[in-house]
Motif scaffolding. Structure first.
Motif, PDB file in Angstrom:
ATOM      1  N   HIS A 111      46.380  44.652  43.790  1.00  0.00           N
ATOM      2  CA  HIS A 111      47.070  43.451  43.442  1.00  0.00           C
ATOM      3  C   HIS A 111      46.290  41.939  43.985  1.00  0.00           C
ATOM      4  O   HIS A 111      46.775  41.007  43.331  1.00  0.00           O
ATOM      5  CB  HIS A 111      48.094  43.305  43.693  1.00  0.00           C
ATOM      6  N   ASN A 112      44.653  41.808  44.788  1.00  0.00           N
ATOM      7  CA  ASN A 112      44.592  41.300  45.457  1.00  0.00           C
ATOM      8  C   ASN A 112      43.930  40.051  44.235  1.00  0.00           C
ATOM      9  O   ASN A 112      43.332  40.140  42.849  1.00  0.00           O
ATOM     10  CB  ASN A 112      43.831  41.406  46.407  1.00  0.00           C
ATOM     11  N   PRO A 113      43.359  38.869  44.490  1.00  0.00           N
ATOM     12  CA  PRO A 113      42.429  38.309  43.850  1.00  0.00           C
ATOM     13  C   PRO A 113      41.096  38.910  42.976  1.00  0.00           C
ATOM     14  O   PRO A 113      40.392  39.449  43.691  1.00  0.00           O
ATOM     15  CB  PRO A 113      42.404  36.938  44.251  1.00  0.00           C
ATOM     16  N   PRO A 114      40.647  38.259  42.029  1.00  0.00           N
ATOM     17  CA  PRO A 114      39.658  38.866  41.274  1.00  0.00           C
ATOM     18  C   PRO A 114      38.050  39.205  42.133  1.00  0.00           C
ATOM     19  O   PRO A 114      37.518  39.883  41.571  1.00  0.00           O
ATOM     20  CB  PRO A 114      39.295  37.918  40.475  1.00  0.00           C
ATOM     21  N   ASP A 115      38.114  38.004  43.266  1.00  0.00           N
ATOM     22  CA  ASP A 115      37.217  37.878  43.933  1.00  0.00           C
ATOM     23  C   ASP A 115      36.519  38.735  45.254  1.00  0.00           C
ATOM     24  O   ASP A 115      35.996  39.582  45.523  1.00  0.00           O
ATOM     25  CB  ASP A 115      36.674  36.791  44.439  1.00  0.00           C
ATOM     26  N   GLN A 116      38.146  39.925  45.059  1.00  0.00           N
ATOM     27  CA  GLN A 116      38.323  40.953  45.688  1.00  0.00           C
ATOM     28  C   GLN A 116      37.835  42.531  45.111  1.00  0.00           C
ATOM     29  O   GLN A 116      38.262  42.458  44.339  1.00  0.00           O
ATOM     30  CB  GLN A 116      39.303  40.811  46.847  1.00  0.00           C
ATOM     31  N   ASN A 117      38.025  43.615  46.159  1.00  0.00           N
ATOM     32  CA  ASN A 117      38.248  44.761  45.634  1.00  0.00           C
ATOM     33  C   ASN A 117      38.237  45.490  46.885  1.00  0.00           C
ATOM     34  O   ASN A 117      38.807  45.313  48.419  1.00  0.00           O
ATOM     35  CB  ASN A 117      37.084  45.198  45.365  1.00  0.00           C
ATOM     36  N   GLY A 118      38.552  46.911  46.707  1.00  0.00           N
ATOM     37  CA  GLY A 118      38.557  47.583  48.220  1.00  0.00           C
ATOM     38  C   GLY A 118      38.669  49.539  47.834  1.00  0.00           C
ATOM     39  O   GLY A 118      37.890  48.996  46.814  1.00  0.00           O
ATOM     40  N   ILE A 119      39.279  49.780  49.037  1.00  0.00           N
ATOM     41  CA  ILE A 119      38.903  51.412  48.916  1.00  0.00           C
ATOM     42  C   ILE A 119      40.853  51.815  48.751  1.00  0.00           C
ATOM     43  O   ILE A 119      40.720  51.660  50.458  1.00  0.00           O
ATOM     44  CB  ILE A 119      38.087  52.211  49.594  1.00  0.00           C
ATOM     45  N   LYS A 120      40.732  53.050  47.971  1.00  0.00           N
ATOM     46  CA  LYS A 120      41.601  53.678  49.030  1.00  0.00           C
ATOM     47  C   LYS A 120      41.452  54.979  48.853  1.00  0.00           C
ATOM     48  O   LYS A 120      40.709  55.656  48.311  1.00  0.00           O
ATOM     49  CB  LYS A 120      43.274  53.722  47.349  1.00  0.00           C
ATOM     50  N   LEU A 121      41.819  55.073  49.809  1.00  0.00           N
ATOM     51  CA  LEU A 121      41.646  56.899  50.191  1.00  0.00           C
ATOM     52  C   LEU A 121      42.515  58.070  49.977  1.00  0.00           C
ATOM     53  O   LEU A 121      43.583  57.184  50.489  1.00  0.00           O
ATOM     54  CB  LEU A 121      41.191  56.943  51.641  1.00  0.00           C
ATOM     55  N   LEU A 122      42.472  58.887  49.442  1.00  0.00           N
ATOM     56  CA  LEU A 122      44.096  59.880  49.390  1.00  0.00           C
ATOM     57  C   LEU A 122      43.211  61.691  49.841  1.00  0.00           C
ATOM     58  O   LEU A 122      42.250  61.502  50.496  1.00  0.00           O
ATOM     59  CB  LEU A 122      44.219  60.066  48.281  1.00  0.00           C
ATOM     60  N   HIS A 225      45.687  36.262  33.824  1.00  0.00           N
ATOM     61  CA  HIS A 225      46.294  35.438  35.259  1.00  0.00           C
ATOM     62  C   HIS A 225      46.550  36.092  36.042  1.00  0.00           C
ATOM     63  O   HIS A 225      45.481  37.246  36.603  1.00  0.00           O
ATOM     64  CB  HIS A 225      47.909  35.955  34.564  1.00  0.00           C
ATOM     65  N   PRO A 226      46.607  35.788  37.552  1.00  0.00           N
ATOM     66  CA  PRO A 226      46.592  36.725  38.384  1.00  0.00           C
ATOM     67  C   PRO A 226      46.845  38.061  38.832  1.00  0.00           C
ATOM     68  O   PRO A 226      47.840  38.252  38.287  1.00  0.00           O
ATOM     69  CB  PRO A 226      47.216  35.801  39.307  1.00  0.00           C
ATOM     70  N   PRO A 227      45.728  38.644  39.258  1.00  0.00           N
ATOM     71  CA  PRO A 227      46.841  40.243  38.929  1.00  0.00           C
ATOM     72  C   PRO A 227      48.313  40.431  39.378  1.00  0.00           C
ATOM     73  O   PRO A 227      48.541  41.407  39.283  1.00  0.00           O
ATOM     74  CB  PRO A 227      45.400  40.613  39.893  1.00  0.00           C
ATOM     75  N   GLU A 228      47.741  39.775  40.423  1.00  0.00           N
ATOM     76  CA  GLU A 228      50.000  39.856  40.930  1.00  0.00           C
ATOM     77  C   GLU A 228      50.670  39.826  39.786  1.00  0.00           C
ATOM     78  O   GLU A 228      50.848  38.712  39.924  1.00  0.00           O
ATOM     79  CB  GLU A 228      49.893  39.705  42.257  1.00  0.00           C
TER      80      GLU A 228
END
Length: 468
Positions: A111-122, A225-228
């Motif tokens: 849900h973070n702003p468009p200029d961010q990204n990330g990794i989720k580990l499962l 619109h903003p992602p969140e």
């Protein structure tokens, strides 16, 4: 020495990504770079058991770059990679379990702003890494751990997998009375906001007999619109729900693990109501313990009490909720950010599960979504941020305990003070020098009084510090 085999720094800094039990994230090109993603994924690979890894991403354009970095890292570690392309985070969990994979990598800024990204580990059970394992990944990331010491004898391979969303669709539809929902012929606005959830959301709602009005359902990462999906970000979508005469609107975040609802008049419900509606519907036919985090609305405790079941609170974080659900054999759980979790589908917050349960609740009870919410006791919530100088947290907590001597105290995640009709949670941010305050009461006046007193106590404690 390569940054893949050397620490990026001895500890997190402003130039490094944020690493927590929720994963890795940062501003693309600044904190988050391909070499950081590769190192993070290689470290995870060193902790997973043997077996294939499921790889996916949400629709953010930068995800294509990080997908290549993650793929190269995994194959370089000799892993077989099952690439399911752009897909929702809960879909990844289902595929891991069905294929018997060793784990998964979801590239998502959530849900973070468009200029961010990330990794989720499962993990191998298709859920977020347990807190202890996530901490091990974090510790190795900021240490001298050699993430990639030598190439494998046989490099890994990559295969695509087109059945992912179909498996997710079937898992959700098996939980609800599809024919009953179809007979209602709901008119639904789906706002996927250019995220990963659009295609599956459209398919699910159409299978449930809905007339669907899609907004941003192409997964192209073009957020309108903003992602969140918070009420303050959904004004235009809400207006469309009312204009189109829809029964309700559903709004997802970019990786489709959060769901916010808009009623037929164009009024946004609190994100807290998503879990409450789902929980009330589930407990009508399936009794058992439920698990929520310590920042989720007390409405859920009231609902659990109505059905004579236990409601257990755990520290904030999806991984903590899931661990609690497993420990207590919960029939349902989730977080108040719009994330319901049903173990029969998977141990990941799931917006598609939420949509199906809300529609079935409306169909089975013959009421609108607003009428479902109006049955709950009135509660209002407020969230504050206050500056927190280093070394002041202990003094702040001590002053708060003294100022509220009649409160029940829970120190498992910051400081939570609760009474029968209100509660206050104070937690230090993991990423900023601030104190987060979340409070809930049964009236705006009671909430203002609680927050006002807490804020004064905190400010006085900071102004006259004592040893932490």
């Amino acid at each position: 020495m390569s940054t893949l085999s050397a620490p990026l720094s001895s500890e997190p800094s402003a130039s490094e990504p944020i690493v927590s039990i929720s994963g890795l994230r940062g501003i693309v090109g600044q904190q988050l770079r391909p070499e950081a993603v590769a190192r993070y994924v290689m470290i995870a690979s060193s902790l997973w058991q043997k077996g294939p890894i499921v790889l996916s991403r949400d629709s953010r354009p930068s995800g294509a770059i990080f997908r290549h970095a993650a793929l190269a890292a995994l194959m370089g570690c000799g892993r077989e990679v099952i690439d399911i392309g752009i897909a929702p985070t809960p879909t990844v969990g289902i595929v891991i379990r069905r294929l018997g994979a060793a784990g998964g990598v979801q590239i998502s800024g959530s849900h973070n702003p468009p200029d961010q990204n990330g990794i989720k580990l499962l993990d191998e059970n298709g859920k977020m890494l347990p807190p202890a394992l996530a901490e091990a990944v974090k510790d190795r990331y900021f240490s001298a751990f050699q993430a990639y010491s030598q190439p494998p004898h046989v490099p890994g391979k990559c295969t695509s997998f087109p059945m992912a969303t179909l498996w997710h669709l079937r898992a959700v539809e098996e939980l609800v009375d599809v024919d009953r929902v179809r007979r209602r012929g709901f008119r639904v606005v789906l706002d996927a906001n250019g995220g990963a959830g659009g295609p599956l959301g459209i398919r699910l709602l159409e299978d449930l007999g809905c007339q669907v009005f899609g907004i941003g359902t192409l997964p192209d990462g073009n957020f309108h619109h903003p992602p969140e999906p918070l009420p303050e970000n959904l004004g235009e979508v809400a207006a469309q729900v009312a204009k189109l005469g829809a029964d309700l609107g559903f709004c997802q975040d970019p990786d489709a693990d959060r769901l916010v609802i808009i009623d037929s008049s164009g009024q946004c419900l609190s994100e807290e109501h998503t879990l409450s509606i789902c929980l009330d519907h589930i407990l009508r036919s399936r009794k058992g313990p439920v698990v929520i985090n310590c920042a989720t609305s007390m409405v859920n405790e009231w609902i659990a009490a109505q059905y004579g079941v236990e409601c257990i609170r755990v520290p904030v974080g999806e991984a903590n909720v899931v661990q609690g659900m497993l420990r207590h054999r919960a029939v349902f759980g989730g977080e108040g950010n719009g994330g319901p979790i049903d173990p029969r589908v998977g141990f990941i917050r799931d917006s598609f599960l939420g949509m199906a349960l809300v529609l079935e609740a409306m169909a089975s009870q013959g009421v609108s979504v607003r009428e479902l919410v109006n049955r709950f006791p009135p509660c209002v919530m407020k969230k504050l941020k206050l500056p927190l100088p280093p070394g002041s947290l202990g003094g702040v907590f001590a002053r708060l305990r003294a100022a509220f001597p009649t409160a029940q105290v829970d120190a498992s995640d910051g400081l939570r003070l609760s009474w029968s009709d209100r509660w206050l949670l104070c937690r230090a941010s993991n990423t900023e020098p601030i104190l987060r305050i979340i409070a809930e009461a049964q009236s705006p006046e009671a909430l203002d009084e609680l927050c006002g007193k807490a804020q004064s106590v905190v400010q006085e404690a900071i102004a006259t510090p004592q040893a932490d």
